[in-house]
Write a protein that holds these residues in place. Structure first.
Motif, PDB file in Angstrom:
ATOM      1  N   PRO A 194       0.800  -1.238   0.000  1.00 14.43           N
ATOM      2  CA  PRO A 194       0.000   0.000   0.000  1.00 14.43           C
ATOM      3  C   PRO A 194       0.826   1.278   0.000  1.00 14.43           C
ATOM      4  N   ASP A 195       2.052   1.248   0.558  1.00  7.73           N
ATOM      5  CA  ASP A 195       2.850   2.478   0.641  1.00  7.73           C
ATOM      6  C   ASP A 195       3.760   2.671  -0.571  1.00  7.73           C
ATOM      7  N   GLY A 196       3.617   1.826  -1.597  1.00  2.99           N
ATOM      8  CA  GLY A 196       4.408   1.983  -2.809  1.00  2.99           C
ATOM      9  C   GLY A 196       5.603   1.066  -2.912  1.00  2.99           C
ATOM     10  N   ARG A 197       6.029   0.454  -1.822  1.00  2.00           N
ATOM     11  CA  ARG A 197       7.117  -0.517  -1.898  1.00  2.00           C
ATOM     12  C   ARG A 197       6.651  -1.769  -2.633  1.00  2.00           C
ATOM     13  N   GLU A 198       7.601  -2.561  -3.088  1.00  2.00           N
ATOM     14  CA  GLU A 198       7.269  -3.764  -3.844  1.00  2.00           C
ATOM     15  C   GLU A 198       7.978  -4.982  -3.260  1.00  2.00           C
TER      16      GLU A 198
END
Length: 767
Positions: free
Chosen positions: A11-15
Motif C-alpha cells: 500500500p505504501d508503494g514498496r514492492e
C-alpha cells in the motif's frame, strides 16, 4: 535458466518480488524474495518416503541471518555464525506454526524449510517476509501442501495502518501484529498492543488478511507459470477401513463415558483412556492370512492406536458440543480454581506462586544495575535490554521421566509471549534492570498465561510500580465442519488444546489488551467467532485480575531490605573521562573505597553521561556520590575547598583543591605576615589544608588560591600598594606627532650612500 518472477505492490508503494529458477535449483523448491535491499532465499526439501513408524508431520523450519547481509562481522573468537539467536528462533516458529497444519494429515516425510537472509536493510524487518518466502518455495515444488500462505506485520502508527512497517515505525506503533493466513482463513496471530480494545484487534486482523490475499494470488500465478501445479504422489500410511470401523464401534461409547465424567485429575483421565485402548488390543483376534499379506502385527498395533486417538478426539468434542460437558466438568466460560501467594521465597527480590487448576508457576523477580543489562548483538539489532523474562519448562511439570537438556524453542516462544504481555506495563524510566524467571512446576494448559499472572504478582511483590497489573487466559474452540455448531472454551486444558481447533491466548489489563497469540487448526474461522472468543477472554481476564488484586492490591511500598539501593545522576559528557580515569583507575578506586557498584552510560542524543550508583548500604552510596560530585563539580570563585599540597616552588605551592584541579597558592597568600621563603611557610608536599578560590583567570583558566583570607586580618595591617598596571586606558591620551614634527627629510637628506660596499649578513653554519 528459465526464471519466473512476480511482483506484489504494498500500500505504501514498496514492492515485494518473488523469483524462482535462478538459485538452488537442486532443492525441491527455491525462491528469492526481495523488498528494497532485503533479500531472502527460501528452499524446501522433502524425503520421498516416510520413516519407519512415523505417524506425524516431521517438519523443520530454520530461519538464519548472515552477518554479511548488512556488512558486519560476527562477534566471538570464531568470527562465524553460530547457534540461532532468539530472534531467529522466534521467526522460525512464526513460519512453522502457519505451515504445519496445512500439510496433508497422512503426509509423514521428513521436510526441511530453510529461509536465509542474504541481504538486509537497516530499517526493514526481514521476518515479515519469511512466511511468504517459505510458502512460495513450497508452491514451486512438488511437495503436497494445502497453501499457499503469507505472513504480514500490521501496525497502527499515529492512527494509520501500515503493512510491513519499518523498525522506526514499529517503535511508534500502539498495535503491532504478525498475521499468517491462507487466502480464505487466518491461521496464526502474534503481537503486542498498548491496551487496545477487542474491536481494534479485529480491525487489525482484517487489514492484514486483505493484504495476505494479494500475496497468495501472486504465489498461485507463480506456481502455474513455473509448472508446479502437479504434486507428487505418496503413500505414508497403511490403513484398514474395517479395523478403523471396529475400533470406533467398540471404543467410542467407553471413551465418551470417560469424557463426560468431569474428573479434574488429568493423570486419572489419561489412565482411563489408555485402558480402553489396551483392552481392545488384548481382545484382538489372531491376524488372518489376508491381513498378514498387508501388514505386520506391529503395524496393526500402530493403526489401532492411531484410530483410537481419533475416537478419543471425537468423543471429547461431541461431549462438549452436544452436552456442554468439558473433560474436567467445567462450564465453557468457567475458569479453574486459582490460588496464589506472594513473598513465597525469602531470598529473591520478589517471588510469587500462581496456581490455576493443574498449572502452577513459581516466578521470581531480580532487580539489578545497568551492568546486568542484556547485550543484544544480532545482525540487525545491536541494543541493550533492561527488562528480561525467562521461562523454564522442566519435564517433571508433566510427570515425565526424562532429562532436561537446555532451553528449547517452545520455552523461548512462551517466554517471549509473556515478556511482550508485561513490558508495556513496566514503569517508564525505571532505574533498575529487571529479570523475571518463571519455572513451571505443574502443567496442564496455558503455562505461558500462568507466567504472565505470576510475573505480575512477582513484580508487585518486588515493589515495582507497574502501570497496571496484567493477566492472561487461553481460549479454545470445538467446532463441527463449517462452524455450524461450536463452543468457545475459557482457560483450556492441555487435552482441549491438543484435540481442539484453536489456541487463542489473550493478555491484558482492566483497560485493554497488551498481547495475543493465536493458532488455528480448523478450516475457516469467522470474525463473529473471533469476536465472541475475545469477549469471553475479557471476562476471564477480569476475573483473574480481581484475584490478583485481592492477593496484593498495590505494589510493595518499599523494596525489600536486601534489594540494592540505586541512584542515578547526570554529569556533563566531557566529565565522563575524569570519573573513569586513566585505565579505569578512578572509578575502580571509588568502588574499592566505598563498596558501591558504579556504572556510566553516555547518552549521545542529550550529550550527557548517566552515572548509576548501587549498594545495599546507604552510606556506601553517599560516599561514592560525594566522590563523584567532587570530580564533576565546577570550581566557583569564593568557595572554600579542602586541598592537598602537590608541589612546592620558590614563589608558592600548587594545591589540588578538587580532583584533577590544581591551583596556585602564592607565597603572598599563605599568611598575613610577609614570608621571605617557602621554607618559612612550613608547608610540605602531601599536607592537607583549607583554601579559598579567590580568582579564576578568564583567559587561561588558571586558579588562584588563598589561605590567609580564611584567617582574621591583624589589627593595623597595611596592605602594600600594588604597582598600577600600565594599560592603554590608564596612561592618558597619547599626543599625535603630525604637524609639529617639522618638515620631512626628503630632498635635503643628501645623496644615498651607494659606495657603502657589499652588504654582509650574519648566518649560522647550517645555512
Amino acid at each position: 535458466m528459465n526464471p519466473v518472477k512476480k511482483t506484489i505492490a504494498l500500500p505504501d508503494g514498496r514492492e515485494i518480488t518473488i523469483e524462482t529458477g535462478k538459485l538452488a535449483k537442486q532443492a525441491d523448491g527455491a525462491v528469492e524474495v526481495r523488498m528494497g535491499n532485503t533479500m531472502l532465499l527460501a528452499t524446501v526439501c522433502s524425503a520421498r518416503e516416510a520413516g519407519e513408524g512415523v505417524d506425524f508431520m516431521p517438519l523443520t523450519v530454520e530461519y538464519k541471518e548472515k552477518y554479511a547481509s548488512i556488512g558486519r562481522y560476527p562477534g566471538g573468537f570464531l568470527k562465524r555464525e553460530g547457534r540461532a539467536s532468539d530472534y531467529e528462533i522466534l521467526t522460525s516458529r512464526l513460519v512453522d506454526r502457519v505451515l504445519r497444519p496445512l500439510f496433508p494429515d497422512d503426509y509423514h516425510a521428513d521436510t526441511f524449510v530453510n529461509v536465509t537472509l542474504y541481504s538486509a536493510d537497516e530499517n526493514d524487518a526481514p521476518d515479515a517476509l519469511a512466511g511468504i518466502a517459505a510458502s512460495a518455495a513450497l508452491a514451486c515444488s512438488d511437495i503436497p501442501f494445502n497453501g499457499p500462505i503469507s505472513e504480514v506485520r500490521v501496525a497502527r502508527v499515529n492512527g494509520e495502518w501500515v503493512i510491513n512497517p519499518t523498525f522506526d515505525q514499529i517503535e511508534e506503533a500502539d498495535i503491532e501484529l504478525m498475521v499468517g493466513a491462507t487466502y480464505d482463513n487466518i491461521m496464526m496471530v502474534e503481537g503486542e498492543m498498548n491496551e487496545v480494545s477487542e474491536a481494534e484487534l479485529l480491525e487489525a486482523l482484517k487489514v492484514a488478511h486483505a493484504e495476505i490475499k494479494k500475496h497468495c494470488q501472486a504465489q498461485l500465478e507463480l506456481m502455474k507459470e513455473a509448472g508446479k501445479e502437479e504434486k507428487r504422489t505418496y503413500c505414508h500410511e497403511i490403513n484398514d477401513d474395517e479395523l478403523r470401523q471396529d475400533v470406533h464401534d467398540k471404543c467410542y461409547d467407553k471413551a465418551y463415558a470417560i469424557a463426560r465424567t468431569g474428573a479434574a485429575d488429568k493423570h486419572w483421565r489419561a489412565e482411563q483412556f489408555g485402558k480402553i485402548c489396551e483392552e481392545y488390543l488384548e481382545a484382538l483376534p489372531e491376524m488372518t492370512e489376508e491381513q498378514l499379506e498387508k501388514y505386520t502385527a506391529d503395524q496393526r498395533k500402530a493403526m489401532v492406536k492411531r484410530y483410537y486417538h481419533d475416537v478419543e478426539k471425537e468423543a471429547m468434542r461431541r461431549c462438549v458440543l452436544d452436552e456442554g460437558i468439558r473433560l474436567d466438568g467445567r462450564k465453557t466460560t468457567e475458569i479453574r480454581p486459582i490460588w496464589c501467594e506472594i513473598d513465597y521465597l525469602p531470598g529473591p527480590h520478589g517471588a510469587a506462586v500462581f496456581t490455576r487448576g493443574e498449572t502452577q508457576a513459581l516466578v521470581t523477580t531480580t532487580l539489578g544495575t545497568t551492568l546486568d543489562e542484556k547485550i543484544i548483538d544480532d545482525v540487525l539489532n545491536q541494543s541493550k535490554e533492561r527488562f528480561l523474562l525467562h521461562y523454564n519448562f522442566p519435564p517433571f511439570s508433566t510427570g515425565e521421566a526424562r532429562p532436561q537438556r537446555g532451553v528449547g524453542r517452545r520455552e523461548i516462544g512462551h517466554g517471549n509471549l509473556a515478556h511482550r504481555a508485561l513490558k508495556r506495563m513496566f514503569p517508564d524510566n525505571f532505574p533498575y534492570t529487571c529479570r523475571i524467571v518463571s519455572d513451571i512446576l505443574e502443567s496442564n494448559g496455558s503455562s505461558s498465561m500462568a507466567t504472565v499472572c505470576g510475573g505480575t504478582l512477582s513484580l508487585l511483590d518486588a515493589g515495582v510500580k507497574m502501570k497496571r497489573p496484567v493477566a492472561g487466559v487461553a481460549m479454545g474452540l470445538i467446532s463441527d465442519k463449517g462452524n455450524v455448531k461450536y463452543a468457545i472454551l475459557s482457560d483450556i486444558l492441555g487435552d482441549e488444546d491438543h484435540l481442539g481447533d484453536m489456541d487463542f491466548k489473550v493478555t491484558g489489563t482492566t483497560k485493554g489488551i497488551t498481547a495475543t497469540q493465536m493458532d488455528i487448526k480448523c478450516d475457516g474461522l469467522s470474525y463473529e467467532v473471533l469476536e465472541k472468543a475475545l469477549d469471553q477472554a475479557r471476562d476471564g481476564r477480569l476475573h483473574i485480575l480481581n484475584i490478583i488484586n485481592e492477593t496484593i492490591p498495590e505494589p510493595r511500598e518499599d523494596y525489600k531490605p536486601h534489594v540494592p539501593r540505586l541512584i542515578t545522576i547526570e554529569i556533563p559528557k566531557e566529565m565522563i573521562g575524569a570519573v573513569i580515569g586513566p585505565q579505569g583507575k578512578v572509578i575502580q578506586g571509588i568502588q574499592e573505597e566505598t563498596g558501591a557498584t558504579i556504572s556510566i552510560d553516555e547518552d549521545e542524543k542529550l550529550g550527557i553521561g548517566r552515572v548509576e550508583i548501587a549498594s545495599k548500604d546507604k552510606a556506601s552510596i553517599d560516599a561514592a556520590l560525594a566522590k563523584i560530585k567532587a570530580i564533576v563539580a565546577q570550581p566557583e570563585e569564593g568557595e572554600t575547598y579542602e586541598g592537598t599540597v602537590r608541589s612546592i616552588l620558590d614563589f608558592g605551592a600548587f594545591v589540588e583543591f578538587m580532583p584533577g584541579r590544581d591551583g596556585l597558592l602564592h607565597i603572598s597568600e599563605i599568611s598575613w605576615d610577609r614570608l621571605d621563603s617557602m621554607e618559612a611557610s612550613g608547608l610540605k608536599e602531601g599536607d592537607k589544608l583549607t583554601v579559598k578560590l579567590i580568582e579564576i583567570d578568564k583567559k587561561t583558566g588558571k586558579y588562584r588560591l588563598s589561605t590567609r583570607v580564611l584567617t582574621p586580618k591583624p589589627e593595623g595591617y597595611v596592605e602594600r600598594e600594588a604597582r598600577p598596571r600600565r594599560e592603554g586606558g590608564d596612561r592618558g591620551p597619547r599626543p599625535r606627532r603630525d604637524g609639529d614634527r617639522g618638515p620631512r627629510r626628503d630632498g635635503d637628506r643628501g645623496p644615498r650612500r651607494d659606495d657603502r660596499g657589499p652588504r654582509t649578513f650574519k648566518h649560522n653554519n647550517n645555512d
